[in-house]
Design a protein around this motif. Sequence first.
Motif, PDB file in Angstrom:
ATOM      1  N   ASP A  92       0.832  -1.204   0.000  1.00  0.00           N
ATOM      2  CA  ASP A  92       0.000   0.000   0.000  1.00  0.00           C
ATOM      3  C   ASP A  92       0.866   1.255   0.000  1.00  0.00           C
ATOM      4  O   ASP A  92       0.590   2.232  -0.715  1.00  0.00           O
ATOM      5  CB  ASP A  92      -0.931   0.009   1.210  1.00  0.00           C
ATOM      6  N   LEU A  93       1.916   1.242   0.808  1.00  0.00           N
ATOM      7  CA  LEU A  93       2.823   2.384   0.856  1.00  0.00           C
ATOM      8  C   LEU A  93       3.519   2.573  -0.486  1.00  0.00           C
ATOM      9  O   LEU A  93       3.648   3.701  -0.985  1.00  0.00           O
ATOM     10  CB  LEU A  93       3.867   2.172   1.961  1.00  0.00           C
ATOM     11  N   LEU A  94       3.955   1.467  -1.085  1.00  0.00           N
ATOM     12  CA  LEU A  94       4.628   1.535  -2.377  1.00  0.00           C
ATOM     13  C   LEU A  94       3.692   2.081  -3.454  1.00  0.00           C
ATOM     14  O   LEU A  94       4.088   2.925  -4.267  1.00  0.00           O
ATOM     15  CB  LEU A  94       5.112   0.133  -2.770  1.00  0.00           C
ATOM     16  N   GLU A  95       2.467   1.606  -3.440  1.00  0.00           N
ATOM     17  CA  GLU A  95       1.486   2.085  -4.418  1.00  0.00           C
ATOM     18  C   GLU A  95       1.270   3.583  -4.296  1.00  0.00           C
ATOM     19  O   GLU A  95       1.215   4.299  -5.297  1.00  0.00           O
ATOM     20  CB  GLU A  95       0.164   1.343  -4.215  1.00  0.00           C
ATOM     21  N   GLN A  96       1.181   4.077  -3.059  1.00  0.00           N
ATOM     22  CA  GLN A  96       0.953   5.501  -2.861  1.00  0.00           C
ATOM     23  C   GLN A  96       2.170   6.326  -3.260  1.00  0.00           C
ATOM     24  O   GLN A  96       2.045   7.396  -3.850  1.00  0.00           O
ATOM     25  CB  GLN A  96       0.585   5.779  -1.397  1.00  0.00           C
ATOM     26  N   ARG A  97       3.365   5.828  -2.949  1.00  0.00           N
ATOM     27  CA  ARG A  97       4.571   6.552  -3.329  1.00  0.00           C
ATOM     28  C   ARG A  97       4.715   6.638  -4.848  1.00  0.00           C
ATOM     29  O   ARG A  97       5.113   7.675  -5.390  1.00  0.00           O
ATOM     30  CB  ARG A  97       5.806   5.878  -2.728  1.00  0.00           C
ATOM     31  N   ILE A  98       4.389   5.552  -5.538  1.00  0.00           N
ATOM     32  CA  ILE A  98       4.454   5.544  -7.000  1.00  0.00           C
ATOM     33  C   ILE A  98       3.441   6.531  -7.572  1.00  0.00           C
ATOM     34  O   ILE A  98       3.738   7.273  -8.519  1.00  0.00           O
ATOM     35  CB  ILE A  98       4.211   4.122  -7.538  1.00  0.00           C
ATOM     36  N   LEU A  99       2.230   6.535  -6.996  1.00  0.00           N
ATOM     37  CA  LEU A  99       1.208   7.478  -7.449  1.00  0.00           C
ATOM     38  C   LEU A  99       1.671   8.918  -7.229  1.00  0.00           C
ATOM     39  O   LEU A  99       1.553   9.769  -8.121  1.00  0.00           O
ATOM     40  CB  LEU A  99      -0.098   7.228  -6.703  1.00  0.00           C
ATOM     41  N   GLY A 100       2.221   9.198  -6.033  1.00  0.00           N
ATOM     42  CA  GLY A 100       2.706  10.545  -5.754  1.00  0.00           C
ATOM     43  C   GLY A 100       3.824  10.956  -6.697  1.00  0.00           C
ATOM     44  O   GLY A 100       3.854  12.081  -7.197  1.00  0.00           O
ATOM     45  N   GLN A 101       4.757  10.030  -6.972  1.00  0.00           N
ATOM     46  CA  GLN A 101       5.867  10.345  -7.865  1.00  0.00           C
ATOM     47  C   GLN A 101       5.389  10.563  -9.290  1.00  0.00           C
ATOM     48  O   GLN A 101       5.918  11.412 -10.012  1.00  0.00           O
ATOM     49  CB  GLN A 101       6.911   9.229  -7.820  1.00  0.00           C
ATOM     50  N   SER A 102       4.383   9.801  -9.710  1.00  0.00           N
ATOM     51  CA  SER A 102       3.839   9.994 -11.055  1.00  0.00           C
ATOM     52  C   SER A 102       3.211  11.381 -11.188  1.00  0.00           C
ATOM     53  O   SER A 102       3.333  12.035 -12.234  1.00  0.00           O
ATOM     54  CB  SER A 102       2.819   8.899 -11.382  1.00  0.00           C
ATOM     55  N   LEU A 103       2.541  11.847 -10.124  1.00  0.00           N
ATOM     56  CA  LEU A 103       1.972  13.198 -10.139  1.00  0.00           C
ATOM     57  C   LEU A 103       3.081  14.244 -10.235  1.00  0.00           C
ATOM     58  O   LEU A 103       2.959  15.234 -10.968  1.00  0.00           O
ATOM     59  CB  LEU A 103       1.141  13.434  -8.877  1.00  0.00           C
ATOM     60  N   SER A 104       4.162  14.010  -9.498  1.00  0.00           N
ATOM     61  CA  SER A 104       5.283  14.942  -9.526  1.00  0.00           C
ATOM     62  C   SER A 104       5.921  14.989 -10.911  1.00  0.00           C
ATOM     63  O   SER A 104       6.208  16.064 -11.451  1.00  0.00           O
ATOM     64  CB  SER A 104       6.328  14.536  -8.479  1.00  0.00           C
ATOM     65  N   LEU A 105       6.146  13.803 -11.517  1.00  0.00           N
ATOM     66  CA  LEU A 105       6.771  13.756 -12.837  1.00  0.00           C
ATOM     67  C   LEU A 105       5.869  14.363 -13.909  1.00  0.00           C
ATOM     68  O   LEU A 105       6.354  14.979 -14.860  1.00  0.00           O
ATOM     69  CB  LEU A 105       7.112  12.310 -13.192  1.00  0.00           C
ATOM     70  N   ARG A 106       4.553  14.195 -13.732  1.00  0.00           N
ATOM     71  CA  ARG A 106       3.615  14.809 -14.679  1.00  0.00           C
ATOM     72  C   ARG A 106       3.724  16.334 -14.608  1.00  0.00           C
ATOM     73  O   ARG A 106       3.695  17.027 -15.630  1.00  0.00           O
ATOM     74  CB  ARG A 106       2.202  14.351 -14.352  1.00  0.00           C
ATOM     75  N   GLU A 107       3.849  16.843 -13.380  1.00  0.00           N
ATOM     76  CA  GLU A 107       4.015  18.292 -13.213  1.00  0.00           C
ATOM     77  C   GLU A 107       5.326  18.759 -13.833  1.00  0.00           C
ATOM     78  O   GLU A 107       5.374  19.782 -14.525  1.00  0.00           O
ATOM     79  CB  GLU A 107       3.985  18.640 -11.721  1.00  0.00           C
ATOM     80  N   LEU A 108       6.403  17.996 -13.602  1.00  0.00           N
ATOM     81  CA  LEU A 108       7.709  18.363 -14.154  1.00  0.00           C
ATOM     82  C   LEU A 108       7.707  18.297 -15.674  1.00  0.00           C
ATOM     83  O   LEU A 108       8.340  19.123 -16.339  1.00  0.00           O
ATOM     84  CB  LEU A 108       8.789  17.438 -13.587  1.00  0.00           C
ATOM     85  N   GLN A 109       6.998  17.303 -16.226  1.00  0.00           N
ATOM     86  CA  GLN A 109       6.908  17.195 -17.680  1.00  0.00           C
ATOM     87  C   GLN A 109       6.228  18.423 -18.275  1.00  0.00           C
ATOM     88  O   GLN A 109       6.662  18.958 -19.299  1.00  0.00           O
ATOM     89  CB  GLN A 109       6.139  15.927 -18.056  1.00  0.00           C
ATOM     90  N   LYS A 110       5.170  18.867 -17.609  1.00  0.00           N
ATOM     91  CA  LYS A 110       4.471  20.064 -18.077  1.00  0.00           C
ATOM     92  C   LYS A 110       5.381  21.288 -17.990  1.00  0.00           C
ATOM     93  O   LYS A 110       5.437  22.104 -18.921  1.00  0.00           O
ATOM     94  CB  LYS A 110       3.212  20.279 -17.238  1.00  0.00           C
ATOM     95  N   LEU A 111       6.117  21.395 -16.880  1.00  0.00           N
ATOM     96  CA  LEU A 111       7.038  22.521 -16.716  1.00  0.00           C
ATOM     97  C   LEU A 111       8.151  22.484 -17.754  1.00  0.00           C
ATOM     98  O   LEU A 111       8.566  23.518 -18.269  1.00  0.00           O
ATOM     99  CB  LEU A 111       7.632  22.506 -15.305  1.00  0.00           C
ATOM    100  N   ALA A 112       8.635  21.257 -18.048  1.00  0.00           N
ATOM    101  CA  ALA A 112       9.710  21.112 -19.034  1.00  0.00           C
ATOM    102  C   ALA A 112       9.243  21.545 -20.419  1.00  0.00           C
ATOM    103  O   ALA A 112       9.986  22.205 -21.166  1.00  0.00           O
ATOM    104  CB  ALA A 112      10.198  19.666 -19.065  1.00  0.00           C
ATOM    105  N   LYS A 113       7.994  21.183 -20.771  1.00  0.00           N
ATOM    106  CA  LYS A 113       7.460  21.603 -22.067  1.00  0.00           C
ATOM    107  C   LYS A 113       7.319  23.116 -22.123  1.00  0.00           C
ATOM    108  O   LYS A 113       7.624  23.741 -23.147  1.00  0.00           O
ATOM    109  CB  LYS A 113       6.115  20.933 -22.316  1.00  0.00           C
ATOM    110  N   GLU A 114       6.851  23.711 -21.013  1.00  0.00           N
ATOM    111  CA  GLU A 114       6.732  25.167 -20.978  1.00  0.00           C
ATOM    112  C   GLU A 114       8.105  25.823 -21.049  1.00  0.00           C
ATOM    113  O   GLU A 114       8.278  26.846 -21.710  1.00  0.00           O
ATOM    114  CB  GLU A 114       6.005  25.598 -19.704  1.00  0.00           C
ATOM    115  N   LYS A 115       9.087  25.193 -20.360  1.00  0.00           N
ATOM    116  CA  LYS A 115      10.442  25.744 -20.387  1.00  0.00           C
ATOM    117  C   LYS A 115      11.037  25.647 -21.784  1.00  0.00           C
ATOM    118  O   LYS A 115      11.712  26.583 -22.251  1.00  0.00           O
ATOM    119  CB  LYS A 115      11.316  24.985 -19.385  1.00  0.00           C
ATOM    120  N   GLU A 116      10.769  24.525 -22.467  1.00  0.00           N
ATOM    121  CA  GLU A 116      11.254  24.367 -23.837  1.00  0.00           C
ATOM    122  C   GLU A 116      10.644  25.429 -24.753  1.00  0.00           C
ATOM    123  O   GLU A 116      11.326  26.021 -25.588  1.00  0.00           O
ATOM    124  CB  GLU A 116      10.903  22.968 -24.343  1.00  0.00           C
ATOM    125  N   LYS A 117       9.336  25.649 -24.560  1.00  0.00           N
ATOM    126  CA  LYS A 117       8.676  26.671 -25.348  1.00  0.00           C
ATOM    127  C   LYS A 117       9.222  28.049 -25.012  1.00  0.00           C
ATOM    128  O   LYS A 117       9.432  28.887 -25.903  1.00  0.00           O
ATOM    129  CB  LYS A 117       7.164  26.625 -25.081  1.00  0.00           C
TER     130      LYS A 117
END
Length: 323
Positions: free
Chosen positions: A139-164
């Motif tokens: 359960d802890l692992l599942e939640q950590r993976i979910l949290g990290q996926s949210l973080s990486l999704r945010e970073l991906q969006k920021l990276a695209k904006e930074k590239e633009k």
Amino acid sequence: MSKQKYRFNQEKLSYEVVRESLGKRIFKWFLFAAPSIVMGLVLAFFFSQRMATPKEAQLKRDLEAMSLRYAELNNNIATVHQALDAIEKRDKDLYRVALYADEFPEEFRQMGIGGSSKYDYLSSYSTGELMKESSQQMDLLEQRILGQSLSLRELQKLAKEKEKLLQCVPAIQPVRNVDLNRIVSGFGWRVDPIYKTSRMHTGVDFTADIGTDVYVTGDGVVEELENGSWGYGKCIVVNHGFGYKTRYAHLSAFKVKLGQKVKRGELIGLVGNTGKSTGPHLHYEVEMNGNKIDPINFFHSDLSPEEYEKLIEMSQQSYKAFD
């Protein structure tokens, strides 16, 4: 057949047959059978402990195998947690620093993790403790993976904006070095060529022959096409987004239309001598969030360090503007 017993009756002076009660006969039979019963129970207990049935033996092997698998699973989960530790560290210390992102909220990595009572129903099993530990870690692992996926999704969006953003920032010279005669004036207080008074010069003047190509310095949209007889003369204003705008003044011709999307390095106009100008040149300005800033700070994508140093030196040595 058991032997008949007699008893002498003194009152009747005769022998009488002795008759035993039913309870006594049962008691005597029990005393006779007790050793056999005890021996049978002992043997049954012995064989039940020493000689399990095939089904019991199989269940025992399955239980041992299950315990081993749960132990291996817990070890594997611990390894994945270690890998996540490294990913979260890079997320915090590298990716977010590089993208100027806020720290990801730690509570998002812990959402939905229940207390220990959530797993109490597993206590009734023989491998209950192993099962509880595995369930908690999963359960802890599942939640950590979910949290990290949210973080990486945010970073991906920021990276695209930074590239633009990097494509939109005005980062090259509007006139090629081979087409330049010289830089007449840089950003700062300069002597007005007509009024002979000191005034703020809000751009950089590049001298070049009339008809020399002028290039847009970053991706954007043509926001204004001016065609004045004074001031900036023929002038193009490009909106790059992210608070950036650039102005290209005193042109002789336009090569773009109003509202047209342009890419860095695309031809947009030709050098001229229109408006308030005392000679063929391009007046180039950079605006950020409504404030005019020194364009010289942005000429870094198409110049070597030596060329950039020379450009700065030339702009600072001139105290006269061409417009």
